[in-house]
Every structure is written in C-alpha cells, then in structure tokens.
Design a protein around this motif. Sequence first.
Motif, PDB file in Angstrom:
ATOM      1  N   GLN A 152       0.835  -1.197   0.000  1.00  0.00           N
ATOM      2  CA  GLN A 152       0.000   0.000   0.000  1.00  0.00           C
ATOM      3  C   GLN A 152       0.874   1.252   0.000  1.00  0.00           C
ATOM      4  O   GLN A 152       0.593   2.214  -0.720  1.00  0.00           O
ATOM      5  N   PHE A 153       1.926   1.249   0.797  1.00  0.00           N
ATOM      6  CA  PHE A 153       2.833   2.393   0.855  1.00  0.00           C
ATOM      7  C   PHE A 153       3.503   2.628  -0.492  1.00  0.00           C
ATOM      8  O   PHE A 153       3.557   3.762  -0.983  1.00  0.00           O
ATOM      9  N   LEU A 154       4.027   1.560  -1.109  1.00  0.00           N
ATOM     10  CA  LEU A 154       4.712   1.712  -2.398  1.00  0.00           C
ATOM     11  C   LEU A 154       3.757   2.182  -3.483  1.00  0.00           C
ATOM     12  O   LEU A 154       4.109   3.028  -4.306  1.00  0.00           O
ATOM     13  N   ILE A 167       2.090   6.634  -6.987  1.00  0.00           N
ATOM     14  CA  ILE A 167       1.032   7.516  -7.488  1.00  0.00           C
ATOM     15  C   ILE A 167       1.343   8.964  -7.158  1.00  0.00           C
ATOM     16  O   ILE A 167       1.201   9.858  -7.998  1.00  0.00           O
ATOM     17  N   SER A 168       1.817   9.220  -5.932  1.00  0.00           N
ATOM     18  CA  SER A 168       2.111  10.601  -5.552  1.00  0.00           C
ATOM     19  C   SER A 168       3.317  11.158  -6.319  1.00  0.00           C
ATOM     20  O   SER A 168       3.356  12.339  -6.635  1.00  0.00           O
ATOM     21  N   ARG A 169       4.309  10.313  -6.622  1.00  0.00           N
ATOM     22  CA  ARG A 169       5.501  10.764  -7.365  1.00  0.00           C
ATOM     23  C   ARG A 169       5.186  11.062  -8.820  1.00  0.00           C
ATOM     24  O   ARG A 169       5.707  12.008  -9.400  1.00  0.00           O
ATOM     25  N   THR A 170       4.347  10.208  -9.429  1.00  0.00           N
ATOM     26  CA  THR A 170       4.085  10.348 -10.864  1.00  0.00           C
ATOM     27  C   THR A 170       2.819  11.130 -11.161  1.00  0.00           C
ATOM     28  O   THR A 170       2.679  11.675 -12.260  1.00  0.00           O
ATOM     29  N   GLY A 171       1.890  11.152 -10.217  1.00  0.00           N
ATOM     30  CA  GLY A 171       0.599  11.786 -10.475  1.00  0.00           C
ATOM     31  C   GLY A 171      -0.306  10.940 -11.344  1.00  0.00           C
ATOM     32  O   GLY A 171      -1.352  11.389 -11.801  1.00  0.00           O
ATOM     33  N   ALA A 220       0.300   4.089 -12.196  1.00  0.00           N
ATOM     34  CA  ALA A 220       1.734   3.846 -12.000  1.00  0.00           C
ATOM     35  C   ALA A 220       2.012   2.456 -11.419  1.00  0.00           C
ATOM     36  O   ALA A 220       2.909   1.756 -11.917  1.00  0.00           O
ATOM     37  N   PRO A 221       1.283   1.990 -10.395  1.00  0.00           N
ATOM     38  CA  PRO A 221       1.541   0.627  -9.898  1.00  0.00           C
ATOM     39  C   PRO A 221       1.292  -0.446 -10.963  1.00  0.00           C
ATOM     40  O   PRO A 221       2.023  -1.432 -11.045  1.00  0.00           O
ATOM     41  N   ALA A 222       0.297  -0.245 -11.808  1.00  0.00           N
ATOM     42  CA  ALA A 222       0.012  -1.212 -12.873  1.00  0.00           C
ATOM     43  C   ALA A 222       1.149  -1.240 -13.892  1.00  0.00           C
ATOM     44  O   ALA A 222       1.529  -2.314 -14.383  1.00  0.00           O
TER      45      ALA A 222
END
Length: 81
Positions: free
Chosen positions: A29-31, A36-40, A44-46
């Motif tokens: 969950q943290f990663l 998401i916060s870094r890339t907007g 991003a996780p997908a």
Amino acid sequence: MGKEAGPEDRHGPGDHHADPGLPDRRRRQFLSTWMISRTGNNLAPAFYITGVAIVVLIVTFSLKETAGIPLNQIDEESRPN
C-alpha cells in the motif's frame, strides 16, 4: 447479552501476529501510494507490475531447457573446465 467478540478481542489491539501478511500488505500500500504521488498517475503501480512481468518473461524464455537430460550431465556441463 454480551458483546460479540471482534478481531481486536480475539487477538488484542496492535497484535501483528494475528495476520502474518499484514506488514507485506502495508508495504505494498505504501509503495503504491508513493508511486502515485511521485508520478501523479493512478496507473503507475500497474505499469510497474507490467514492467516486472515483461522482465520475468524475458528471463524465463532465456533459460536453457533441461528436460529429459540426466541431472549428472547437467552438472558436468555447468562445471568450469
């Protein structure tokens, strides 16, 4: 009548031994939140998982097939001369 026992009553508050997968779940969950916060980008996780899957496929298909070869022959082939 008495109160029905919930998860906190059975294991106690803050007892992380109740669910051994809990630290891993929190790390994922943290990663995910961090990516998401870094890339907007909510995807991003997908994209990360897709990239890892592609690398794993490349490595898998580059492995040498050893089915049908006796183990002692495989060991002899891998030893340096």
